[in-house]
Enzyme design. Sequence first.
Site, PDB file in Angstrom:
ATOM      1  CG  ASP A 166      13.515   9.534   6.747  1.00 21.28           C
ATOM      2  OD1 ASP A 166      12.777   8.901   5.960  1.00 21.28           O
ATOM      3  OD2 ASP A 166      13.395  10.757   6.948  1.00 21.28           O
ATOM      4  CG  ASN A 204       8.321  -4.485   6.116  1.00 20.70           C
ATOM      5  OD1 ASN A 204       7.381  -5.116   5.650  1.00 20.70           O
ATOM      6  ND2 ASN A 204       8.217  -3.764   7.234  1.00 20.70           N
ATOM      7  CE1 TYR A 254       0.423   0.233   0.756  1.00 19.69           C
ATOM      8  CE2 TYR A 254      -1.140  -1.296  -0.229  1.00 19.69           C
ATOM      9  CZ  TYR A 254      -0.050  -1.056   0.591  1.00 19.69           C
ATOM     10  OH  TYR A 254       0.562  -2.100   1.229  1.00 19.69           O
ATOM     11  CE  LYS A 297       3.381  -1.569  -0.587  1.00 18.69           C
ATOM     12  NZ  LYS A 297       4.697  -1.867   0.039  1.00 18.69           N
ATOM     13  CB  ALA A 318      -1.095  -8.080   6.929  1.00 16.94           C
TER      14      ALA A 318
END
Length: 263
Positions: free
Chosen positions: A65, A92, A157, A161, A190
């Site tokens: 985690d 990732n 988001y 990033k 994606a």
Amino acid sequence: MPYTPTPPPLGLSGLVAAVTGGASGIGLATSRYLARLGARVAVLDIAPDALPAADQDTLLPVRCDVSDDTSVRAAVADVVDRLGALDILVNNAGIGAQGTVADNDDAEWQRVLDVNVLGIVRTTRAALPHLRASRHAAVVNTCSVAATAGLPQRVLYSASKGAVLSLTLAMAADHVREGIRVNCVNPGTADTPWIDRLLSRADDPAAERTALNARQPTGRLVSAEEVASAIAYLASPAAASVTGTALAVDGGMQGLRLRPEGA
């Protein structure tokens, strides 16, 4: 004296890789790709049981985690104990978020930043002693085109990033003289389980998928395998002189400005 690496053999044979969020999507595609190149690969995931049965003979599932430092340190120690080293770290693991700056409360901001940004900090921090001992150390972070292009309804988001992009550059500067390369990939939209879940909540999933396809100049979503191949390159000896780089895998979304068809 400047650090001068000794080039290892081509391929990843003899190297050990850990991939966070490796049980599905881009992480699973990356884990499989690295294993095909000869690496021994540990899949660090909050739900390691989700790793497909067909992959359990070639990939090592480890519960991790990334929002819990104790869990991260235990997972990294387990990888090194069972595989003998850690040479490649692929950060990732991440979660998505929708909405404008007005649509998410402080708790949601903290949750997303904790996973997407601090998750990388925790995992890299735990891995550093082992990466320093490697003859071929590489860290690859999964960033996003959202770090460099303004996308609607993605402010939280995108902020996370953007932080990953800056974190990648700073880490690359800090550790280059230790022989540790740090890079990131910036995928476009994606075709992953997260996108499938997002589309399933849309009023018209088919129309929404068409719009996402059209947003990328290639006219289609990026595949998880395409992102995985870019990650594998950055992790490999072929990229021995590549550090502090953001590799776009976005179908031209960031850099191209096409005229409308027929115009």
